[in-house]
Design a protein around this motif. Structure first.
Motif, PDB file in Angstrom:
ATOM      1  N   ASP A 119       4.823   8.771   6.640  1.00 51.29           N
ATOM      2  CA  ASP A 119       3.731   8.000   6.071  1.00 51.29           C
ATOM      3  C   ASP A 119       3.439   8.339   4.624  1.00 51.29           C
ATOM      4  OD1 ASP A 119       3.164   6.205   7.943  1.00 51.29           O
ATOM      5  OD2 ASP A 119       1.653   7.392   8.993  1.00 51.29           O
ATOM      6  N   LEU A 127      -2.978   4.264  -3.266  1.00 48.53           N
ATOM      7  CA  LEU A 127      -2.949   3.190  -2.261  1.00 48.53           C
ATOM      8  C   LEU A 127      -4.082   3.370  -1.256  1.00 48.53           C
ATOM      9  CD1 LEU A 127       0.797   2.661  -1.278  1.00 48.53           C
ATOM     10  CD2 LEU A 127      -0.750   1.003  -2.290  1.00 48.53           C
ATOM     11  N   MET A 162       7.142  -1.588  -3.772  1.00 46.09           N
ATOM     12  CA  MET A 162       8.110  -2.356  -2.998  1.00 46.09           C
ATOM     13  C   MET A 162       7.634  -2.456  -1.547  1.00 46.09           C
ATOM     14  SD  MET A 162      10.918  -3.040  -4.764  1.00 46.09           S
ATOM     15  CE  MET A 162      11.958  -2.459  -6.097  1.00 46.09           C
ATOM     16  N   ALA A 163       8.205  -3.436  -0.852  1.00 44.12           N
ATOM     17  CA  ALA A 163       8.051  -3.584   0.603  1.00 44.12           C
ATOM     18  C   ALA A 163       6.597  -3.411   1.058  1.00 44.12           C
ATOM     19  CB  ALA A 163       8.985  -2.612   1.314  1.00 44.12           C
ATOM     20  N   ILE A 164       6.341  -2.488   1.988  1.00 46.87           N
ATOM     21  CA  ILE A 164       5.004  -2.360   2.586  1.00 46.87           C
ATOM     22  C   ILE A 164       3.964  -2.052   1.513  1.00 46.87           C
ATOM     23  CG2 ILE A 164       5.435   0.068   3.225  1.00 46.87           C
ATOM     24  CD1 ILE A 164       3.179  -2.364   5.185  1.00 46.87           C
ATOM     25  N   ASP A 165       4.344  -1.264   0.510  1.00 48.64           N
ATOM     26  CA  ASP A 165       3.387  -0.929  -0.547  1.00 48.64           C
ATOM     27  C   ASP A 165       3.005  -2.179  -1.336  1.00 48.64           C
ATOM     28  OD1 ASP A 165       3.757   1.643   0.283  1.00 48.64           O
ATOM     29  OD2 ASP A 165       5.224   2.121  -1.276  1.00 48.64           O
ATOM     30  N   LEU A 166       3.995  -2.986  -1.621  1.00 49.70           N
ATOM     31  CA  LEU A 166       3.754  -4.234  -2.360  1.00 49.70           C
ATOM     32  C   LEU A 166       2.841  -5.155  -1.546  1.00 49.70           C
ATOM     33  CD1 LEU A 166       4.426  -6.070  -4.746  1.00 49.70           C
ATOM     34  CD2 LEU A 166       6.506  -6.766  -3.560  1.00 49.70           C
ATOM     35  N   ARG A 167       3.135  -5.259  -0.265  1.00 49.22           N
ATOM     36  CA  ARG A 167       2.317  -6.133   0.586  1.00 49.22           C
ATOM     37  C   ARG A 167       0.895  -5.599   0.709  1.00 49.22           C
ATOM     38  NH1 ARG A 167       6.802  -5.875   4.285  1.00 49.22           N
ATOM     39  NH2 ARG A 167       5.431  -5.163   5.937  1.00 49.22           N
ATOM     40  N   VAL A 187       3.450  -7.674   9.280  1.00 48.56           N
ATOM     41  CA  VAL A 187       4.718  -8.252   9.736  1.00 48.56           C
ATOM     42  C   VAL A 187       5.613  -8.665   8.565  1.00 48.56           C
ATOM     43  CG1 VAL A 187       5.736 -10.064  11.171  1.00 48.56           C
ATOM     44  CG2 VAL A 187       3.545  -9.054  11.811  1.00 48.56           C
ATOM     45  N   GLY A 188       5.004  -8.945   7.411  1.00 45.97           N
ATOM     46  CA  GLY A 188       5.807  -9.351   6.257  1.00 45.97           C
ATOM     47  C   GLY A 188       5.875 -10.847   6.095  1.00 45.97           C
TER      48      GLY A 188
END
Lengths: 252, 272
Positions: A5, A16, A80-85, A216-217
């Motif tokens: 995590d 974050l 990126m990815a989860i951080d971006l979302r 979920v993205g």
């Protein structure tokens, strides 16, 4: 290589975390504002209404803080990815909460006008709608904090019930206005209050969809539930003359 | 002009009629051993024609090893052993009938550190076409050199000093010279191993712009440690880890919504 995590760069993880906390706090303030606004209507409490109107700036401040933090993280961290979302979701949810705050303030403002005239019976429908709006908001914000997609989707589905309540309140209010023109002033304010509550439900639904995207993205599949029929509602003798195909035309 | 650009952008955004892009190179069950140590554990990967495929992953994950399989550069390492199938236009590149020198003309390579020959700018570019007999006479060679340097975005900067040593150019210019040298033999595929790691941001931007232009004519495979670079230049991204290819997909998907936890951990910097 499991994905732990924590980031290798701890300060990024902290930032974050701080952003998520801001959204959570803002959600709490918005919830409280909505609750107080509804209470102001129900109890005809002018003082409480004034408080709600004065506190709206707190929500705006949260939104500005979240905007600034989002901008900074995007510029400095290239997430990126989860951080971006996560960051995009904070931005979107803050915008929805800000609108919810505005609606709460507007409800409070109208409650002051309502308190100056005789109470009308459809006002009894407001606490019921209000309770449901508060429940949906709570579920949606819990879903955000817990990253719980199921909960978010369930809350999104409940917006249907809220729309039904709104439609029935709308009809009731129209009936009262037709009965006695002296009801028109309070009933018009009631109508806007009900509309505001319905809109709060829509923004809560947006947040539910954002939670889905965050986890979920992708946005949730399928149409969002809709049963607000007030745009087609006609009261009186020609009610039966508002056929389904006219409705579907208006929808198309 | 603005409207024109927008119309073009909209046209580009239209679905391409469901036609899957052609596969230029194909890897099936590719394993590489360095002596007893296994560096690649059975890689399946399609490299699509005229697209940029980025290979990302932590150091030692096997991405460079895989890149070097694509033009048999691993042949130059005595203890390296390659198993599995690797094709170029459907033809097995490890087949006995394959001429490795010819293969490397079709599948060119650009390395991490710019490595121009200690010769003139002109000779650096003309060397390949000369040994492959691709230019008949001086005029034709002049043309190949000019065209290659133009495609590499270097022509305007060096056209007046073609006889000066290539090593006298700046780092970014040297790398573009190496790209011109790779292009000069008309390859179909260009492999790039960390082509910008020794360059400053401006020179890097030039190379990235060049990569974007080159993909109209060439298939490009790039290894990079810079994930933002992979995100910027590639259409497809493959994530390697511990000798395996964990995930491959459209670059946009990989960087916004990767499916594998390990990919997510790596690209978000959670890799322990």
């Amino acid at each position: 290589m499991p994905a732990p995590d924590t980031h290798t760069v701890k300060s990024f993880a902290q930032e974050l975390h701080r952003l998520t906390n801001l959204v959570t706090q803002m959600g709490g303030v918005a919830e409280a504002q909505v609750e107080s606004a509804i209470q102001a209507v129900v109890r005809r409490d002018v003082e409480l209404a004034a408080q709600v109107m004065q506190s709206d700036h707190r929500i705006d401040e949260y939104e500005r803080a979240i905007d600034a933090e989002t901008l900074r993280l995007l510029a400095l961290r290239q997430p990126m990815a989860i951080d971006l979302r996560e960051i995009l979701s904070a931005l979107k949810i803050a915008a929805d909460l800000e609108r919810i705050g505005d609606y709460a303030a507007n409800i409070a403002k109208r409650s002051i006008a309502l308190a100056q005239v005789q109470a009308v019976r459809p006002a009894a429908g407001v606490p019921r709608m209000g309770r449901m709006v508060q429940e949906i908001m709570k579920e949606v914000l819990d879903a955000f904090i817990e990253r719980d997609v199921e909960k978010a989707i369930a809350a999104r589905q409940r917006d249907n019930d809220l729309d039904d309540l709104y439609t029935s309140l709308f009809r009731e209010v129209l009936t009262y206005m037709m009965e006695d023109p002296r009801n028109i002033t309070p009933c018009t304010h009631l109508l806007f209050i009900a509309k505001n509550l319905e809109r709060i439900g829509d923004h809560a639904t947006n947040i539910a969809e954002t939670v889905h995207f965050l986890v979920v993205g992708q946005p949730p599949a399928g149409e969002r539930p809709k049963s607000d029929e007030t745009s087609f509602t006609v009261l009186g003798a020609d009610m039966a003359a508002a056929p389904d195909d006219a409705k579907s035309q208006a929808e198309g | 002009m603005v409207a024109q650009t927008q119309i073009q952008a909209r046209a580009d955004a239209r679905p391409q009629g469901g036609v899957a892009p052609a596969v230029k190179m194909e890897a099936r069950g590719v394993k590489v051993f360095y002596g007893a140590k296994q560096a690649l554990k059975g890689i399946d990967l399609d490299v699509r024609d005229r697209q940029v495929t980025a290979l990302i992953g932590p150091s030692g994950c096997g991405k460079s090893t895989f890149l070097r399989c694509l033009n048999r550069m691993n042949d130059t390492i005595d203890i390296a052993r390659v198993e599995g199938l690797m094709t170029l236009d459907g033809q097995d590149i490890y087949d006995r009938s394959i001429d490795v020198v010819q293969l490397r003309a079709r599948v060119g390579m650009v390395f991490q550190k710019p490595n121009p020959f200690p010769k003139s700018i002109y000779d650096n570019v003309s060397y390949g076409p000369k040994i492959h007999g691709l230019a008949a006479g001086k005029d034709e060679m002049d043309e190949v050199v000019e065209k290659s340097l133009q495609r590499a975005g270097l022509w305007n900067e060096v056209k007046d000093r073609l006889r000066e040593p290539g090593t006298g150019l700046s780092g970014g210019q040297q790398q573009r010279l190496c790209i011109a040298r790779a292009i000069a033999v008309s390859p179909e595929v260009i492999l790039m191993d960390e082509p910008c790691s020794a360059l400053d941001p401006i020179a890097t931007a030039h190379i990235e712009e060049l990569i974007d232009e080159l993909r109209a004519n060439y298939t490009i495979v790039i290894v990079t440690h810079n994930m933002q670079q992979a995100a910027r230049v590639s259409q497809r991204t493959a994530f390697f880890h511990l000798g395996e290819m964990v995930e491959v997909g459209d670059t946009e998907e990989i960087f916004t919504n990767p499916h594998d936890e390990r990919t997510q951990g790596y690209i978000t910097g959670r890799y322990g």
